[in-house]
Write a protein that holds these residues in place. Structure first.
Motif, short mmCIF file in Angstrom:
data_model
loop_
_atom_site.label_atom_id
_atom_site.label_comp_id
_atom_site.label_asym_id
_atom_site.label_seq_id
_atom_site.Cartn_x
_atom_site.Cartn_y
_atom_site.Cartn_z
N UNK A 69 0.86 -1.18 0.00
CA UNK A 69 0.00 0.00 0.00
C UNK A 69 0.90 1.24 0.00
N UNK A 70 0.67 2.17 -0.93
CA UNK A 70 1.53 3.36 -0.99
C UNK A 70 1.36 4.32 0.18
N UNK A 71 0.34 4.13 0.99
CA UNK A 71 0.12 5.01 2.13
C UNK A 71 0.68 4.41 3.42
N UNK A 72 0.28 3.16 3.73
CA UNK A 72 0.68 2.59 5.03
C UNK A 72 1.69 1.46 4.93
N UNK A 73 1.92 0.94 3.72
CA UNK A 73 2.88 -0.15 3.56
C UNK A 73 2.32 -1.53 3.78
N UNK A 74 1.00 -1.64 3.95
CA UNK A 74 0.38 -2.94 4.15
C UNK A 74 0.51 -3.83 2.91
N UNK A 75 0.48 -5.13 3.13
CA UNK A 75 0.58 -6.08 2.02
C UNK A 75 -0.75 -6.20 1.28
N UNK A 76 -0.76 -6.99 0.21
CA UNK A 76 -1.99 -7.21 -0.55
C UNK A 76 -3.08 -7.84 0.31
N UNK A 77 -2.68 -8.57 1.36
CA UNK A 77 -3.65 -9.21 2.25
C UNK A 77 -4.45 -8.18 3.05
N UNK A 78 -3.98 -6.94 3.09
CA UNK A 78 -4.69 -5.87 3.81
C UNK A 78 -5.87 -5.33 3.02
N UNK A 79 -6.03 -5.76 1.79
CA UNK A 79 -7.04 -5.20 0.90
C UNK A 79 -8.22 -6.15 0.71
N UNK A 80 -9.37 -5.54 0.43
CA UNK A 80 -10.54 -6.32 0.00
C UNK A 80 -11.30 -5.49 -1.03
N UNK A 81 -12.05 -6.15 -1.90
CA UNK A 81 -12.78 -5.40 -2.94
C UNK A 81 -13.85 -4.50 -2.33
N UNK A 82 -14.16 -3.41 -3.03
CA UNK A 82 -15.19 -2.49 -2.55
C UNK A 82 -16.58 -3.12 -2.60
N UNK A 83 -16.80 -4.05 -3.52
CA UNK A 83 -18.10 -4.70 -3.67
C UNK A 83 -17.90 -6.10 -4.21
N UNK A 113 9.25 1.80 5.24
CA UNK A 113 8.92 2.05 3.83
C UNK A 113 9.75 3.20 3.26
N UNK A 114 10.15 4.16 4.10
CA UNK A 114 10.85 5.34 3.61
C UNK A 114 9.96 6.15 2.69
N UNK A 115 10.56 6.88 1.78
CA UNK A 115 9.83 7.64 0.76
C UNK A 115 10.69 7.65 -0.49
N UNK A 116 10.82 6.47 -1.15
CA UNK A 116 11.73 6.34 -2.29
C UNK A 116 11.46 7.33 -3.42
N UNK A 117 10.20 7.71 -3.62
CA UNK A 117 9.88 8.66 -4.69
C UNK A 117 10.51 10.02 -4.45
N UNK A 118 10.85 10.29 -3.19
CA UNK A 118 11.44 11.58 -2.84
C UNK A 118 12.85 11.42 -2.26
N UNK A 119 13.51 10.33 -2.64
CA UNK A 119 14.91 10.15 -2.30
C UNK A 119 15.22 9.62 -0.92
N UNK A 120 14.20 9.11 -0.20
CA UNK A 120 14.43 8.56 1.14
C UNK A 120 14.27 7.04 1.06
N UNK A 121 15.38 6.34 1.24
CA UNK A 121 15.38 4.88 1.10
C UNK A 121 14.63 4.20 2.24
N UNK A 122 13.99 3.03 1.96
CA UNK A 122 13.40 2.24 3.04
C UNK A 122 14.46 1.95 4.10
#
Length: 132
Positions: A45-59, A96-105
């Motif tokens: 997850x790009x916000x919290x770093x959770x894995x795919x198992x943290x997700x479920x479909x909206x419907x 997770x860091x912020x790789x898009x802004x130059x901060x490594x995990x």
């Protein structure tokens, strides 16, 4: 336009990020048109770093199933404190860091450059406080 059955929402506390296959994930370099099921296993997850198992479909099938969330933590990463943006609530996670802004995990907040800013709202580094 993606159907709700094709969009997945992160179930971690205070996250709620929605993966929309029409948009992909710019931060994770996932191109538009990539179905959730086709995301690499190591995608987070790009916000919290959770894995795919943290997700479920909206419907549809699986939308009411309990999510078994795995956040990217290890013994050494647990010792690094998370920091919260006081402007928008974004959580800087050293794991997770912020790789898009130059901060490594793996970069502790104290080692983040002073000119770094919140990737969500642009607030300066001094607008962050320790989580908890």
């Amino acid at each position: 336009m993606a159907r709700p059955e094709d969009m997945y929402q992160c179930q971690t506390v205070n996250c709620g990020y929605i993966y929309n296959p029409d948009k992909g994930d710019r931060k994770g370099r996932i191109p538009a048109g990539t179905r959730f099921e086709d995301l690499p296993d190591e995608w987070r997850c790009p916000i919290c770093g959770g894995t795919k198992k943290c997700f479920r479909p909206l419907a549809g099938a699986g939308s009411t199933k309990e999510a078994h969330c795995e956040l990217p933590t290890t013994r050494s990463e647990n010792s690094m404190k998370k920091y919260v943006c006081t402007v928008c609530g974004y959580v800087y996670d050293p794991a997770a860091g912020d790789p898009d802004n130059g901060v490594k995990p793996g970069t502790p907040f104290e080692k983040v450059p002073d000119d770094w800013s919140c990737p969500i709202c642009g607030a300066p580094k001094d607008s962050f406080e320790p989580e908890g």
